[in-house]
Design an enzyme around this catalytic site. Sequence first.
Site, mmCIF file in Angstrom:
data_model
loop_
_atom_site.group_PDB
_atom_site.id
_atom_site.type_symbol
_atom_site.label_atom_id
_atom_site.label_comp_id
_atom_site.label_asym_id
_atom_site.label_seq_id
_atom_site.Cartn_x
_atom_site.Cartn_y
_atom_site.Cartn_z
ATOM 1 N N ASN A 10 0.873 -1.180 0.000
ATOM 2 C CA ASN A 10 0.000 0.000 0.000
ATOM 3 C C ASN A 10 0.906 1.224 0.000
ATOM 4 O OD1 ASN A 10 -1.758 2.087 0.519
ATOM 5 N ND2 ASN A 10 -2.371 1.374 2.558
ATOM 6 N N LYS A 12 0.109 4.246 -0.167
ATOM 7 C CA LYS A 12 -0.498 5.427 0.488
ATOM 8 C C LYS A 12 -0.283 6.657 -0.409
ATOM 9 C CE LYS A 12 -0.014 3.117 4.887
ATOM 10 N NZ LYS A 12 0.143 3.207 6.327
ATOM 11 N N HIS A 93 -9.467 1.396 5.556
ATOM 12 C CA HIS A 93 -8.156 1.610 6.191
ATOM 13 C C HIS A 93 -8.319 2.625 7.325
ATOM 14 C CE1 HIS A 93 -3.946 2.576 6.800
ATOM 15 N NE2 HIS A 93 -3.645 1.507 6.083
ATOM 16 N N GLU A 95 -6.506 4.965 8.186
ATOM 17 C CA GLU A 95 -6.183 6.340 7.781
ATOM 18 C C GLU A 95 -7.361 6.993 7.068
ATOM 19 O OE1 GLU A 95 -2.494 5.405 5.823
ATOM 20 O OE2 GLU A 95 -1.564 5.003 7.771
ATOM 21 N N GLU A 164 -5.023 -4.598 10.928
ATOM 22 C CA GLU A 164 -3.967 -3.607 11.102
ATOM 23 C C GLU A 164 -4.206 -2.822 12.394
ATOM 24 O OE1 GLU A 164 -2.130 -2.527 7.009
ATOM 25 O OE2 GLU A 164 -3.797 -1.180 7.368
ATOM 26 N N GLY A 170 3.123 2.272 10.783
ATOM 27 C CA GLY A 170 4.121 3.326 10.586
ATOM 28 C C GLY A 170 4.931 3.663 11.828
ATOM 29 N N SER A 210 3.855 -2.148 10.373
ATOM 30 C CA SER A 210 5.309 -2.239 10.555
ATOM 31 C C SER A 210 5.886 -3.596 10.152
ATOM 32 C CB SER A 210 5.701 -1.884 11.992
ATOM 33 O OG SER A 210 5.369 -0.528 12.269
#
Length: 253
Positions: A10, A12, A93, A95, A164, A170, A210
């Site tokens: 991904n 992003k 997701h 985010e 996730e 991250g 990660s």
Amino acid sequence: MAERPFIVGNWKMNGTRAMLPEARAIDRAAQRQMKVEVALAPPFTLIHAVHREVEQIGVGAQDCHPAKDGAYTGDISAAMIADAGAKFVILGHSERREGHGEDDALVAAKIEAALGAGLRIVLCCGESLETRDSGRAEEFVLGQLRHAFAKVVDAGERLTIAYEPIWAIGTGRSAGLEDIAAMHGAIRRLVKDSFGTQAAAQVRILYGGSVKPENAREILALADVDGALVGGASLSAESFLGIVHAAIDDDAA
Ligand code: 13P
């Protein structure tokens, strides 16, 4: 691990055409092995370009709008990303949920739109650190999935789930192996209860947060981990392929 693990990058909001050589290198390596399914989800602007550059790997999008078309300035529909060459779309997701206020109802509407446009979906779920610390992580994640499953007509291979945990994204700090194993087991049981035994064997459950070449092997070796959804480490062919190779080695072991 699934018969054919699935490793998805991904990107992003990263990447311009200068990244196309990375996609090509990933594709060339994927062509040399068939044991692992490899895919990239670049930003919308690169879907068509990556699709044209690659032969083996799948190309997907990171989001879509729930409507077919219309007056939605700045949005992109499932049919548009399919037209650009995407075969799947990442939905839900964290985010998107956190940064764009997407709730379970909106994610469900997007699932309906994506499946209706013939796309496969990579459905994301995951709890915050606060929820984990309160001991309600499993209840929260299964709740997210129950909402989403209401719109999944044909589970099987069209549905991939990505667990996730938000605090592992991250941060360089992946979740503990025991926690990953427990959550993936609970998700598998929910898939079985919702869609039956055959679907539970077909639906791949990825871990994301990660994942890097150094920790991929031990994560991918867990029983109910069928692959990985990779952010930062998918931005270079070298690190992404390190994860792909960890999946192959684990399969051979
Ligand atoms: P990182 O691999 O950068 O932690 O990102 C994970 C992720 O959010 C993939 O969708």
